[in-house]
Design a protein around this motif. Structure first.
Motif, PDB file in Angstrom:
ATOM      1  N   TYR A  70       6.438 -10.170  10.324  1.00  0.00           N
ATOM      2  CA  TYR A  70       5.724  -9.132   9.596  1.00  0.00           C
ATOM      3  C   TYR A  70       5.854  -9.418   8.109  1.00  0.00           C
ATOM      4  O   TYR A  70       6.842  -9.992   7.663  1.00  0.00           O
ATOM      5  CB  TYR A  70       6.300  -7.747   9.910  1.00  0.00           C
ATOM      6  CG  TYR A  70       6.160  -7.366  11.351  1.00  0.00           C
ATOM      7  CD1 TYR A  70       4.998  -6.766  11.809  1.00  0.00           C
ATOM      8  CD2 TYR A  70       7.172  -7.619  12.257  1.00  0.00           C
ATOM      9  CE1 TYR A  70       4.853  -6.413  13.144  1.00  0.00           C
ATOM     10  CE2 TYR A  70       7.036  -7.276  13.590  1.00  0.00           C
ATOM     11  CZ  TYR A  70       5.885  -6.678  14.027  1.00  0.00           C
ATOM     12  OH  TYR A  70       5.752  -6.347  15.339  1.00  0.00           O
ATOM     13  N   VAL A  71       4.853  -9.007   7.363  1.00  0.00           N
ATOM     14  CA  VAL A  71       4.848  -9.205   5.919  1.00  0.00           C
ATOM     15  C   VAL A  71       4.578  -7.855   5.266  1.00  0.00           C
ATOM     16  O   VAL A  71       3.739  -7.089   5.735  1.00  0.00           O
ATOM     17  CB  VAL A  71       3.738 -10.205   5.508  1.00  0.00           C
ATOM     18  CG1 VAL A  71       3.727 -10.405   4.014  1.00  0.00           C
ATOM     19  CG2 VAL A  71       3.930 -11.522   6.222  1.00  0.00           C
ATOM     20  N   SER A  72       5.276  -7.568   4.201  1.00  0.00           N
ATOM     21  CA  SER A  72       5.092  -6.317   3.476  1.00  0.00           C
ATOM     22  C   SER A  72       4.434  -6.621   2.127  1.00  0.00           C
ATOM     23  O   SER A  72       5.009  -7.309   1.295  1.00  0.00           O
ATOM     24  CB  SER A  72       6.450  -5.648   3.266  1.00  0.00           C
ATOM     25  OG  SER A  72       6.291  -4.435   2.593  1.00  0.00           O
ATOM     26  N   VAL A  73       3.202  -6.121   1.954  1.00  0.00           N
ATOM     27  CA  VAL A  73       2.436  -6.349   0.731  1.00  0.00           C
ATOM     28  C   VAL A  73       1.751  -5.040   0.353  1.00  0.00           C
ATOM     29  O   VAL A  73       1.138  -4.403   1.207  1.00  0.00           O
ATOM     30  CB  VAL A  73       1.356  -7.441   0.927  1.00  0.00           C
ATOM     31  CG1 VAL A  73       0.555  -7.653  -0.344  1.00  0.00           C
ATOM     32  CG2 VAL A  73       1.965  -8.732   1.390  1.00  0.00           C
ATOM     33  N   THR A  74       1.826  -4.652  -0.908  1.00  0.00           N
ATOM     34  CA  THR A  74       1.125  -3.441  -1.321  1.00  0.00           C
ATOM     35  C   THR A  74      -0.373  -3.714  -1.392  1.00  0.00           C
ATOM     36  O   THR A  74      -0.800  -4.850  -1.598  1.00  0.00           O
ATOM     37  CB  THR A  74       1.599  -2.927  -2.698  1.00  0.00           C
ATOM     38  OG1 THR A  74       1.255  -3.866  -3.693  1.00  0.00           O
ATOM     39  CG2 THR A  74       3.092  -2.664  -2.700  1.00  0.00           C
ATOM     40  N   VAL A  75      -1.174  -2.670  -1.237  1.00  0.00           N
ATOM     41  CA  VAL A  75      -2.627  -2.835  -1.259  1.00  0.00           C
ATOM     42  C   VAL A  75      -3.107  -3.309  -2.626  1.00  0.00           C
ATOM     43  O   VAL A  75      -4.179  -3.901  -2.736  1.00  0.00           O
ATOM     44  CB  VAL A  75      -3.369  -1.542  -0.865  1.00  0.00           C
ATOM     45  CG1 VAL A  75      -3.087  -1.187   0.579  1.00  0.00           C
ATOM     46  CG2 VAL A  75      -3.038  -0.397  -1.785  1.00  0.00           C
ATOM     47  N   ASP A  76      -2.326  -3.074  -3.662  1.00  0.00           N
ATOM     48  CA  ASP A  76      -2.714  -3.477  -5.014  1.00  0.00           C
ATOM     49  C   ASP A  76      -2.502  -4.965  -5.293  1.00  0.00           C
ATOM     50  O   ASP A  76      -2.985  -5.474  -6.294  1.00  0.00           O
ATOM     51  CB  ASP A  76      -1.928  -2.660  -6.045  1.00  0.00           C
ATOM     52  CG  ASP A  76      -2.151  -1.166  -5.864  1.00  0.00           C
ATOM     53  OD1 ASP A  76      -3.291  -0.775  -5.516  1.00  0.00           O
ATOM     54  OD2 ASP A  76      -1.198  -0.398  -6.053  1.00  0.00           O
ATOM     55  N   ASN A  77      -1.794  -5.664  -4.418  1.00  0.00           N
ATOM     56  CA  ASN A  77      -1.500  -7.080  -4.634  1.00  0.00           C
ATOM     57  C   ASN A  77      -2.541  -7.932  -3.898  1.00  0.00           C
ATOM     58  O   ASN A  77      -2.286  -8.490  -2.834  1.00  0.00           O
ATOM     59  CB  ASN A  77      -0.079  -7.395  -4.162  1.00  0.00           C
ATOM     60  CG  ASN A  77       0.378  -8.758  -4.601  1.00  0.00           C
ATOM     61  OD1 ASN A  77      -0.425  -9.620  -4.945  1.00  0.00           O
ATOM     62  ND2 ASN A  77       1.686  -8.961  -4.583  1.00  0.00           N
TER      63      ASN A  77
END
Length: 110
Positions: A70-77
């Motif tokens: 799993y990868v955690s990325v904010t929608v803004d990135n």
């Protein structure tokens, strides 16, 4: 994981392994891992380092028994999201960053 180029630290990646317990918004099993942080030094950006480095790391984790990543990325990135989508990752939830806190929108993306 650390990546050195020409004797300089070019990128780093931090991973959390599962232990059959919840982590953030996902219950990780002992066969899961979550990539929490992938950073490329600004001097080395735009060369495909993130894609290549992440691919090598995923292969290494698979050799160690990891079955799901799993990868955690904010929608803004947007740049990171494009990188992970090129690698075959699909969005599960939306994250937004407010100050130093991450806020998850709990409705799964369909």
């Amino acid at each position: 994981h650390l990546l050195f180029l020409d004797g300089q630290l070019a990128a780093s990646r931090f991973v959390v392994w599962g232990r059959a317990r919840p982590f953030h918004h996902i219950a990780l099993t002992p066969f899961d891992a979550m990539s929490m942080d992938l950073r490329v030094d600004p001097r080395f950006r735009g060369r495909g380092i993130a894609t290549g480095f992440f691919s090598l790391s995923v292969r290494d984790l698979a050799r160690r028994g990891c079955e799901r990543m799993y990868v955690s990325v904010t929608v803004d990135n947007a740049a990171a999201r494009r990188t992970f989508e090129r690698l075959g990752f699909k969005p599960l939830y939306r994250w937004r960053q407010k100050g130093h806190r991450y806020m998850v929108e709990m409705d799964p993306i369909r």
